[in-house]
Design a protein around this motif. Structure first.
Motif, PDB file in Angstrom:
ATOM      1  N   GLU A 195     -27.012   4.867  96.385  1.00  0.00           N
ATOM      2  CA  GLU A 195     -28.441   4.567  96.362  1.00  0.00           C
ATOM      3  C   GLU A 195     -28.661   3.106  96.008  1.00  0.00           C
ATOM      4  N   HIS A 204     -32.055   0.529  95.311  1.00  0.00           N
ATOM      5  CA  HIS A 204     -33.503   0.416  95.158  1.00  0.00           C
ATOM      6  C   HIS A 204     -33.883  -1.055  95.294  1.00  0.00           C
ATOM      7  N   ILE A 209     -38.489   0.480  97.741  1.00  0.00           N
ATOM      8  CA  ILE A 209     -37.784   1.065  98.869  1.00  0.00           C
ATOM      9  C   ILE A 209     -36.463   1.596  98.332  1.00  0.00           C
ATOM     10  N   LYS A 210     -36.240   2.915  98.471  1.00  0.00           N
ATOM     11  CA  LYS A 210     -35.013   3.551  97.999  1.00  0.00           C
ATOM     12  C   LYS A 210     -34.180   3.959  99.208  1.00  0.00           C
ATOM     13  N   VAL A 211     -33.013   3.356  99.328  1.00  0.00           N
ATOM     14  CA  VAL A 211     -32.101   3.655 100.431  1.00  0.00           C
ATOM     15  C   VAL A 211     -31.051   4.614  99.890  1.00  0.00           C
ATOM     16  N   ARG A 212     -30.916   5.802 100.529  1.00  0.00           N
ATOM     17  CA  ARG A 212     -29.973   6.822 100.098  1.00  0.00           C
ATOM     18  C   ARG A 212     -28.893   7.012 101.149  1.00  0.00           C
ATOM     19  N   ASP A 237     -28.641   7.996 104.826  1.00  0.00           N
ATOM     20  CA  ASP A 237     -29.180   9.344 105.008  1.00  0.00           C
ATOM     21  C   ASP A 237     -30.707   9.371 104.954  1.00  0.00           C
ATOM     22  N   GLY A 238     -31.299   8.428 104.232  1.00  0.00           N
ATOM     23  CA  GLY A 238     -32.746   8.422 104.107  1.00  0.00           C
ATOM     24  C   GLY A 238     -33.263   7.161 103.452  1.00  0.00           C
ATOM     25  N   VAL A 239     -34.546   6.903 103.701  1.00  0.00           N
ATOM     26  CA  VAL A 239     -35.232   5.765 103.106  1.00  0.00           C
ATOM     27  C   VAL A 239     -36.565   6.299 102.559  1.00  0.00           C
ATOM     28  N   ASP A 240     -36.799   6.090 101.267  1.00  0.00           N
ATOM     29  CA  ASP A 240     -38.027   6.534 100.628  1.00  0.00           C
ATOM     30  C   ASP A 240     -38.861   5.333 100.228  1.00  0.00           C
ATOM     31  N   LEU A 241     -40.160   5.432 100.439  1.00  0.00           N
ATOM     32  CA  LEU A 241     -41.087   4.394 100.008  1.00  0.00           C
ATOM     33  C   LEU A 241     -41.927   4.965  98.877  1.00  0.00           C
ATOM     34  N   THR A 242     -41.855   4.343  97.704  1.00  0.00           N
ATOM     35  CA  THR A 242     -42.637   4.839  96.575  1.00  0.00           C
ATOM     36  C   THR A 242     -43.435   3.725  95.947  1.00  0.00           C
TER      37      THR A 242
END
Length: 93
Positions: free
Chosen positions: A54, A56, A64-67, A88-93
């Protein structure tokens, strides 16, 4: 006097006059994902957390969190960065 909400603001006008994307003029982060192996980001504000599973990244008001796995920060300068690995995924928080 109430401000007309439909009138474009200074940033929008500047972007239009200079024929630039509004996100670039406003300093917003721009994320480009190529398949599941590469992520490029412009207008970042720094790395907040770093690991092989991960990463951040500060985008100002966004995080932006890159997993994934085997994540690696391949290159980074004051405004751009490149992350490679199995994303596997990208989250925007």
């Amino acid at each position: 006097m109430e401000r007309d909400r439909k009138r474009p603001g200074l940033l929008e006008k500047t972007a239009e006059v200079l024929d630039l994307p509004g996100d670039v003029v406003a300093g917003l982060p721009r994320v480009e994902l190529t398949g599941s192996r590469e992520l490029r980001m412009e207008n970042h504000k720094g790395i907040l957390a770093y690991g092989s599973r991960e990463i951040h990244i500060s985008g100002g008001k966004l995080v932006i969190k890159v997993r994934g796995s085997n994540l690696e920060l391949k290159s980074m300068n004051a405004s751009q960065l490149l992350i490679t690995g199995e994303i596997d995924g990208v989250d925007l928080t």
